[in-house]
Write a protein that holds these residues in place. Structure first.
Motif, PDB file in Angstrom:
ATOM      1  N   UNK A  60      23.570   8.526 -48.423  1.00 31.85           N
ATOM      2  CA  UNK A  60      24.568   7.791 -48.767  1.00 31.85           C
ATOM      3  C   UNK A  60      25.802   7.015 -47.707  1.00 31.85           C
ATOM      4  N   UNK A  61      26.195   7.449 -46.670  1.00 24.35           N
ATOM      5  CA  UNK A  61      26.383   7.256 -45.628  1.00 24.35           C
ATOM      6  C   UNK A  61      25.978   6.531 -45.506  1.00 24.35           C
ATOM      7  N   UNK A  62      24.896   6.425 -44.864  1.00 26.49           N
ATOM      8  CA  UNK A  62      23.866   4.969 -44.635  1.00 26.49           C
ATOM      9  C   UNK A  62      23.764   3.938 -45.509  1.00 26.49           C
ATOM     10  N   UNK A  63      23.937   4.484 -46.831  1.00 22.83           N
ATOM     11  CA  UNK A  63      23.753   3.286 -47.942  1.00 22.83           C
ATOM     12  C   UNK A  63      25.271   2.112 -47.009  1.00 22.83           C
ATOM     13  N   UNK A  64      26.557   3.515 -46.924  1.00 21.48           N
ATOM     14  CA  UNK A  64      27.408   2.489 -47.070  1.00 21.48           C
ATOM     15  C   UNK A  64      27.417   1.672 -45.749  1.00 21.48           C
ATOM     16  N   UNK A  65      27.047   1.965 -44.751  1.00 20.69           N
ATOM     17  CA  UNK A  65      26.327   0.945 -43.391  1.00 20.69           C
ATOM     18  C   UNK A  65      26.192  -0.103 -43.940  1.00 20.69           C
ATOM     19  N   UNK A  66      24.831   0.017 -44.458  1.00 22.20           N
ATOM     20  CA  UNK A  66      24.215  -1.229 -44.470  1.00 22.20           C
ATOM     21  C   UNK A  66      24.867  -2.250 -45.304  1.00 22.20           C
ATOM     22  N   UNK A  67      25.592  -1.630 -46.884  1.00 20.63           N
ATOM     23  CA  UNK A  67      27.108  -1.793 -47.525  1.00 20.63           C
ATOM     24  C   UNK A  67      27.380  -3.242 -46.115  1.00 20.63           C
ATOM     25  N   UNK A  68      28.288  -2.183 -45.655  1.00 17.07           N
ATOM     26  CA  UNK A  68      29.112  -2.940 -44.440  1.00 17.07           C
ATOM     27  C   UNK A  68      28.391  -4.121 -44.037  1.00 17.07           C
ATOM     28  N   UNK A  69      26.988  -4.001 -42.511  1.00 19.29           N
ATOM     29  CA  UNK A  69      26.454  -4.785 -42.596  1.00 19.29           C
ATOM     30  C   UNK A  69      26.056  -6.068 -43.536  1.00 19.29           C
ATOM     31  N   UNK A  70      25.400  -5.637 -44.566  1.00 22.58           N
ATOM     32  CA  UNK A  70      24.843  -7.084 -44.988  1.00 22.58           C
ATOM     33  C   UNK A  70      25.997  -7.749 -45.557  1.00 22.58           C
ATOM     34  N   UNK A  71      27.442  -7.211 -45.377  1.00 22.16           N
ATOM     35  CA  UNK A  71      28.400  -7.945 -46.354  1.00 22.16           C
ATOM     36  C   UNK A  71      29.267  -8.787 -44.831  1.00 22.16           C
ATOM     37  N   UNK A  72      29.318  -8.175 -44.074  1.00 19.10           N
ATOM     38  CA  UNK A  72      29.406  -9.025 -42.624  1.00 19.10           C
ATOM     39  C   UNK A  72      28.872  -9.642 -42.369  1.00 19.10           C
ATOM     40  N   UNK A  73      27.087  -9.929 -42.130  1.00 24.39           N
ATOM     41  CA  UNK A  73      26.210 -10.576 -42.179  1.00 24.39           C
ATOM     42  C   UNK A  73      26.954 -12.131 -42.789  1.00 24.39           C
ATOM     43  N   UNK A  74      27.075 -11.895 -44.301  1.00 24.72           N
ATOM     44  CA  UNK A  74      27.160 -13.217 -45.031  1.00 24.72           C
ATOM     45  C   UNK A  74      28.160 -13.771 -45.578  1.00 24.72           C
ATOM     46  N   UNK A  75      29.155 -12.684 -44.042  1.00 21.15           N
ATOM     47  CA  UNK A  75      30.274 -13.784 -43.601  1.00 21.15           C
ATOM     48  C   UNK A  75      30.558 -13.844 -42.348  1.00 21.15           C
ATOM     49  N   UNK A  76      29.257 -14.237 -41.778  1.00 18.57           N
ATOM     50  CA  UNK A  76      29.087 -14.673 -41.406  1.00 18.57           C
ATOM     51  C   UNK A  76      30.042 -13.618 -39.554  1.00 18.57           C
ATOM     52  N   UNK A  77      29.899 -12.509 -39.884  1.00 14.97           N
ATOM     53  CA  UNK A  77      30.815 -11.163 -39.057  1.00 14.97           C
ATOM     54  C   UNK A  77      30.238 -10.806 -38.128  1.00 14.97           C
ATOM     55  N   UNK A  78      30.147 -10.562 -36.662  1.00 18.64           N
ATOM     56  CA  UNK A  78      29.310  -9.580 -36.344  1.00 18.64           C
ATOM     57  C   UNK A  78      29.030  -8.123 -36.699  1.00 18.64           C
ATOM     58  N   UNK A  79      28.758  -7.394 -36.443  1.00 17.56           N
ATOM     59  CA  UNK A  79      28.040  -5.544 -36.968  1.00 17.56           C
ATOM     60  C   UNK A  79      27.574  -5.096 -35.954  1.00 17.56           C
ATOM     61  N   UNK A  80      28.490  -3.898 -35.313  1.00 21.04           N
ATOM     62  CA  UNK A  80      27.396  -3.430 -34.538  1.00 21.04           C
ATOM     63  C   UNK A  80      28.086  -1.671 -34.715  1.00 21.04           C
ATOM     64  N   UNK A  81      27.290  -0.327 -34.620  1.00 18.72           N
ATOM     65  CA  UNK A  81      27.367   0.541 -34.237  1.00 18.72           C
ATOM     66  C   UNK A  81      27.136   0.934 -32.815  1.00 18.72           C
ATOM     67  N   UNK A  82      28.188   1.550 -32.792  1.00 18.78           N
ATOM     68  CA  UNK A  82      28.505   2.317 -31.339  1.00 18.78           C
ATOM     69  C   UNK A  82      29.017   4.050 -31.085  1.00 18.78           C
ATOM     70  N   UNK A  83      27.514   4.277 -29.565  1.00 17.75           N
ATOM     71  CA  UNK A  83      28.597   5.955 -29.223  1.00 17.75           C
ATOM     72  C   UNK A  83      27.863   6.502 -30.412  1.00 17.75           C
ATOM     73  N   UNK A  84      26.645   6.260 -31.244  1.00 14.43           N
ATOM     74  CA  UNK A  84      26.133   7.570 -31.684  1.00 14.43           C
ATOM     75  C   UNK A  84      26.020   8.852 -31.367  1.00 14.43           C
ATOM     76  N   UNK A  85      25.960  10.289 -31.781  1.00 17.40           N
ATOM     77  CA  UNK A  85      25.925  11.065 -31.193  1.00 17.40           C
ATOM     78  C   UNK A  85      24.215  11.138 -31.705  1.00 17.40           C
ATOM     79  N   UNK A  86      23.972  12.134 -30.773  1.00 18.46           N
ATOM     80  CA  UNK A  86      22.136  12.593 -30.359  1.00 18.46           C
ATOM     81  C   UNK A  86      22.075  12.213 -32.168  1.00 18.46           C
ATOM     82  N   UNK A  87      22.023  13.210 -32.758  1.00 18.80           N
ATOM     83  CA  UNK A  87      21.966  13.329 -33.766  1.00 18.80           C
ATOM     84  C   UNK A  87      21.773  12.596 -34.925  1.00 18.80           C
ATOM     85  N   UNK A  88      22.920  11.960 -34.728  1.00 22.90           N
ATOM     86  CA  UNK A  88      23.226  10.948 -35.784  1.00 22.90           C
ATOM     87  C   UNK A  88      21.906   9.678 -35.134  1.00 22.90           C
TER      88      UNK A  88
END
Length: 105
Positions: A60-88
């Motif tokens: 469900x969390x991955x789905x939320x990140x995908x949702x954010x990524x798609x909305x940002x992409x559609x709005x022309x906003x750069x979207x990135x994930x930063x510094x995930x821990x090893x398990x994440x």
């Protein structure tokens, strides 16, 4: 409380950072969606999702990140994930999300 996740929004010079802490799962994912919607609403040049203090994320969390990524992409906003821990990072890799979303290690 186990059903709360800390989401901090920090706006600075065109970049909005959403910092996630704890675990993102079915109990906390709505808080993540709200934080991402708030970040999108200010229309920054870039949204960074800081994962340094995130210990777990489920589908469900991955789905939320995908949702954010798609909305940002559609709005022309750069979207990135930063510094995930090893398990994440492992979960992100297995999900295939790293092939689509930019990640800063």
């Amino acid at each position: 409380m186990p059903d709360e996740i800390v989401t901090n929004l920090d706006r600075d010079a065109g970049t909005t950072t959403v910092a996630l802490q704890g675990e993102v799962d079915v109990l906390t994912v709505d808080q993540v969606r709200v934080a991402l919607e708030e970040a999108l609403a200010v229309r920054p040049r870039e949204i960074v999702v800081e994962l340094r203090d995130l210990s777990f994320i489920d589908s469900t969390g991955l789905g939320a990140l995908i949702f954010g990524f798609q909305r940002a992409r559609d709005a022309g906003i750069r979207f990135r994930l930063a510094h995930p821990s090893r398990p994440v990072h492992q979960i992100l890799m297995l999900s295939g999300l790293l092939e689509v979303v930019e990640v800063t290690l």
